[in-house]
Design an enzyme around this catalytic site. Structure first.
Site: not given
Lengths: 211, 211
Positions: B45-47
């Site tokens: 997840s890019e966060n």
């Protein structure tokens, strides 16, 4: 600069303090504009924000409508480019090349260069007068650790401002944080504030059924 | 089976053992529910999370633990947390094997558009531009037409694009389309659908396999 992704890992006590002081004409760098009624959304609603640099506005209807009406100056930046521009700002790198956004509206007006047959955009570093960030634990030296995905943009922003103010859920004695566990070393942090209350709202509460 | 489930189940068949995968917000996120037996994948997840688990049980939601859609998620054994800069270094550096995301439009050159409709909708690109530029393989998983029945697979995108020539495969409820130098190849047709029916709701010309 304000840390956080959506309303996860935002400096909610510092935002509340800014809203109560009524500071105006702010130029904001943050991934999102919070949501309507919470986080940076509160500052937008109070008319404190002149311009915004971020990657996503989808969850703040007021911002979207102000943008469409041309009433706020918004610059949208690909999220990874935003993260790296801030990291570069803190690390003394004035600019870097990235493939994100090549051939799109994001490339307008930017220098491009081809490396190994692929097109890249030159993106400039970002810095700010103040970074307002949120950590889980911190000590008076400014050493910080974050919790789970509340880390997000906070560590880079800590490095990229003239004055970094960190609010922490737990203020601990120097030495209480294992040196191996420090994510942001104190050199980047100018003020540590012990946050008094945490609402820690959840934007999308999703759960599964027990098996 | 409703059409969304059909899309998601078919997309899951593209997963390979050992893949590191990024799933976009909405429909693509559901692919995680249909990972084929005997295959182990790691979701990013890019966060700032590598190793995303299922939604938590009611009562175990954590405001500090969200995916890129701001939904509450859980950890799995082996989860690692990262800053957003590190999460995107992972993406930009080509370490993500597969990115599955949605689109408003895709065209026969493999361009896609999914971040704004001028004058109407501004969502922002979030991490999509970074992901499509740098993931090793990009799959668009979406409904074949708009809610009004208009084609979304076009000769040329009309909306501001997210990436140039980045899409490898399009999966819809009607079939699987590969983007090739010759154009769009209709590689698979869903049961009960004819190639003519797929072409009728597709603006771009579809090349039939073997034709």
């Amino acid at each position: 600069m304000l840390g956080g992704f959506g309303i996860c890992g935002i400096p909610e006590n510092l935002i509340a303090a800014l809203v109560s002081r009524g500071v105006r004409n702010l130029q904001i760098i943050s991934n999102n504009m919070g949501i309507d009624g919470f986080g940076l959304g509160l500052m937008l609603e109070a008319g404190m924000i002149d311009s915004f640099v971020g990657s996503y506005v989808g969850e703040n209807r007021l911002l979207e409508s102000l943008m469409i009406a041309g009433k706020i100056n918004v610059t949208l930046v690909p999220q990874g480019t935003l993260a790296e521009r801030i990291r570069a700002g803190g690390a003394g790198i004035p600019a870097f090349y990235t493939p994100a956004g090549a051939g799109t509206a994001v490339a307008d007006g930017k220098e491009t260069r081809s490396f190994d047959g692929r097109e890249y955009l030159l993106e400039r570093a970002l810095t700010a007068d103040f970074a307002l960030i949120k950590a889980w634990k911190g000590d008076r030296m400014g050493n910080l650790v974050y919790r789970k995905t509340a880390r997000n943009f906070n560590p880079m922003m800590a490095t990229a401002a003239r004055i970094t103010i960190a609010e922490v859920e737990q203020l601990v004695q120097p030495g209480a944080i294992e040196p191996d566990q420090v994510i942001t070393p104190g050199i980047y942090v100018n003020r540590v504030v012990h946050g008094q209350t945490y609402e820690k709202k959840i934007e999308r509460r999703t759960t599964r059924e027990p098996a | 089976m409703d059409k969304r489930e059909r899309i998601v189940r078919r997309a899951a068949l593209e997963l390979r053992d050992g893949y590191y995968i990024n799933l976009g917000i909405g429909l693509p996120t559901m692919v995680a529910n249909y990972v084929p037996p005997g295959i182990e994948v790691v979701l990013q997840s890019e966060n700032g999370m590598l190793g995303i688990g299922p939604y938590p049980l009611a009562g175990s939601e954590d405001a500090d633990l969200v995916n890129a859609g701001k939904e509450t998620v859980s950890e799995v054994p082996g989860t690692a947390y990262l800053s957003s800069a590190d999460a995107f270094a992972m993406i930009r550096g080509g370490h993500i094997d597969l990115s599955i995301l949605g689109a408003m439009e895709v065209d026969e050159k493999g361009n896609l558009a999914n971040w704004m409709v001028p004058g109407k909708v501004v969502k922002g690109m979030g991490g999509a531009m970074d992901l499509v530029a740098s993931a090793r393989r990009v799959i668009v998983a979406m409904e074949h037409t708009t809610k009004a029945g208009a084609p979304k697979i076009l000769r040329s995108c009309t909306l501001p694009i997210t990436g140039v020539g980045v899409v490898d495969t399009i999966i819809t409820e009607l079939g699987v389309i590969r983007v090739t130098p010759r154009g769009l190849v209709l590689d698979e047709i869903s049961p009960g659908v004819t190639a003519e029916e797929v072409q009728d709701v597709t603006e771009a010309r579809l090349i039939r396999t073997g034709a």
